[in-house]
Design a protein around this motif. Sequence first.
Motif, PDB file in Angstrom:
ATOM      1  N   TYR A 116       0.832  -1.202   0.000  1.00 35.37           N
ATOM      2  CA  TYR A 116       0.000   0.000   0.000  1.00 35.37           C
ATOM      3  C   TYR A 116       0.869   1.256   0.000  1.00 35.37           C
ATOM      4  O   TYR A 116       0.608   2.213  -0.738  1.00 35.37           O
ATOM      5  N   SER A 117       1.924   1.245   0.801  1.00 33.93           N
ATOM      6  CA  SER A 117       2.816   2.401   0.871  1.00 33.93           C
ATOM      7  C   SER A 117       3.545   2.636  -0.446  1.00 33.93           C
ATOM      8  O   SER A 117       3.861   3.785  -0.790  1.00 33.93           O
ATOM      9  N   SER A 120       0.722   3.780  -6.172  1.00 33.56           N
ATOM     10  CA  SER A 120       0.354   5.132  -6.604  1.00 33.56           C
ATOM     11  C   SER A 120      -1.025   5.473  -6.067  1.00 33.56           C
ATOM     12  O   SER A 120      -1.944   4.649  -6.144  1.00 33.56           O
ATOM     13  N   PRO A 121      -1.207   6.681  -5.534  1.00 35.34           N
ATOM     14  CA  PRO A 121      -2.517   7.061  -4.984  1.00 35.34           C
ATOM     15  C   PRO A 121      -3.617   6.964  -6.033  1.00 35.34           C
ATOM     16  O   PRO A 121      -3.400   7.221  -7.215  1.00 35.34           O
ATOM     17  N   SER A 122      -4.805   6.587  -5.586  1.00 35.42           N
ATOM     18  CA  SER A 122      -5.964   6.460  -6.478  1.00 35.42           C
ATOM     19  C   SER A 122      -7.200   6.949  -5.732  1.00 35.42           C
ATOM     20  O   SER A 122      -7.299   6.809  -4.509  1.00 35.42           O
ATOM     21  N   GLU A 123      -8.140   7.505  -6.479  1.00 37.75           N
ATOM     22  CA  GLU A 123      -9.381   7.984  -5.869  1.00 37.75           C
ATOM     23  C   GLU A 123     -10.181   6.819  -5.295  1.00 37.75           C
ATOM     24  O   GLU A 123     -10.250   5.748  -5.909  1.00 37.75           O
ATOM     25  N   GLU A 130     -10.177   3.300   0.668  1.00 37.72           N
ATOM     26  CA  GLU A 130      -8.885   3.871   0.295  1.00 37.72           C
ATOM     27  C   GLU A 130      -8.060   2.809  -0.432  1.00 37.72           C
ATOM     28  O   GLU A 130      -7.952   1.669   0.025  1.00 37.72           O
ATOM     29  N   GLN A 131      -7.477   3.193  -1.564  1.00 32.00           N
ATOM     30  CA  GLN A 131      -6.718   2.225  -2.351  1.00 32.00           C
ATOM     31  C   GLN A 131      -5.547   2.893  -3.055  1.00 32.00           C
ATOM     32  O   GLN A 131      -5.530   4.102  -3.278  1.00 32.00           O
ATOM     33  N   ARG A 132      -4.572   2.074  -3.390  1.00 26.93           N
ATOM     34  CA  ARG A 132      -3.435   2.492  -4.208  1.00 26.93           C
ATOM     35  C   ARG A 132      -3.189   1.420  -5.263  1.00 26.93           C
ATOM     36  O   ARG A 132      -3.662   0.293  -5.126  1.00 26.93           O
ATOM     37  N   HIS A 147      -4.808  -3.491  -7.288  1.00 25.97           N
ATOM     38  CA  HIS A 147      -5.403  -2.482  -6.426  1.00 25.97           C
ATOM     39  C   HIS A 147      -5.210  -2.935  -4.977  1.00 25.97           C
ATOM     40  O   HIS A 147      -5.784  -3.941  -4.557  1.00 25.97           O
TER      41      HIS A 147
END
Length: 389
Positions: A116-117, A120-123, A130-132, A147
């Motif tokens: 997760y860290s 890449s950030p995602s809406e 919350e997801q990346r 995801h």
Amino acid sequence: MIAVDRWTGEEALLLRSVMRASVREFAGRLGISPRTVSNWQRNKTSICRPQMAQILDTALHQCTPAEQEAFSLRLAALRGASAPVNAESAARPAPCTVVSHKFLPVYLGECSAPLYSSGSPSEPGPGGLEQRILPADHHSAQSSTVHIYACGVAVVHLEEHHRLESLTELALWRYRTYLKEPDWVGERMAHLLARHSGDKDQSAQSLIPQYVLSAYELRTHSWSSAGLDTALQLLATPSVLVNRQNPANVVPLGPRVEEAKFRDGWAHPEAVTFDGGVSRGVVGWSGVAYHPQSDERALTTSQIVALELDVQALWALSSHILHMIEDGQDPVMPTAYGWRFLRSAYFRLTTARPTETAQHRVMREAILATSELPDRLRAAQDALRDNNP
């Protein structure tokens, strides 16, 4: 003019299917309670009272010619009778182009934190999760992503494009790749964990998804109205086209099976249809089929994909909680992802938004109804609340 000699819950639901209406829309058009429609879903053999039969007759006669024809074909198939043949019912297998979306969810738990860290950030999607995102680097997919959800779940999304001569061809590809993709996901997740967290002891076998869900976007085709309806039904429930007795060697069910499905106007009795006048869609227990028409008001496939990603993530999370109970363990989750988190996700997924279009709402309701996710979320929520008030 079409006449139904005896209306039962099954015929009433068939009418709702060809009208492509949600439970509430269908009840509204008939001037009845949505509870009555739900009762038909629970007891399809129940015979409608004369007054209700008259209401259904009127609704059928008010349908468009295409809807009446589709109803006639499906009613004939339901009762094992022959339907009159005309241009619409002469639909048959034909070439088409389809975009396949596969969703493969895995519960990772606390070991997902390094992934997760690194993502890449995602809406957040419709469930507010919350997801990346990390690249999946699939060997043949046009697009492949992982995801990573903050709640400890990973969902692999594969997008693949196909030019087909028949839908049986797609069904064969689907089941044959289903044998390979879960193992590939397990190996890929083990590789990502070793790369981003240094954990080289994580077994790929423990990271294999338990199932694969598909969504298909039908892009180009030559079918008219009734043929298109049948094609979407077959895309959503491809198992009716293949013999899966030997999973290692899935074969076509027969040379004329698909042709017969088109000729009879086949529809799965438990599939749920959705549209908004400018698109058509069908949701079955194993996937979604959607055909957007060229109109700015139509749903985008990305909206369906966003919903399915959150639905599959929450399914994996709730399944993990319920499996702990089955194994005799007290379900324990981090406070941030306890029963209040599940309650919030449930509310977001099941509550209409002021800016939500009618076709988006019926799509969401259809996917949630066939996934049975709301029931699982409630059960997991109750289990966590009992253990962690």
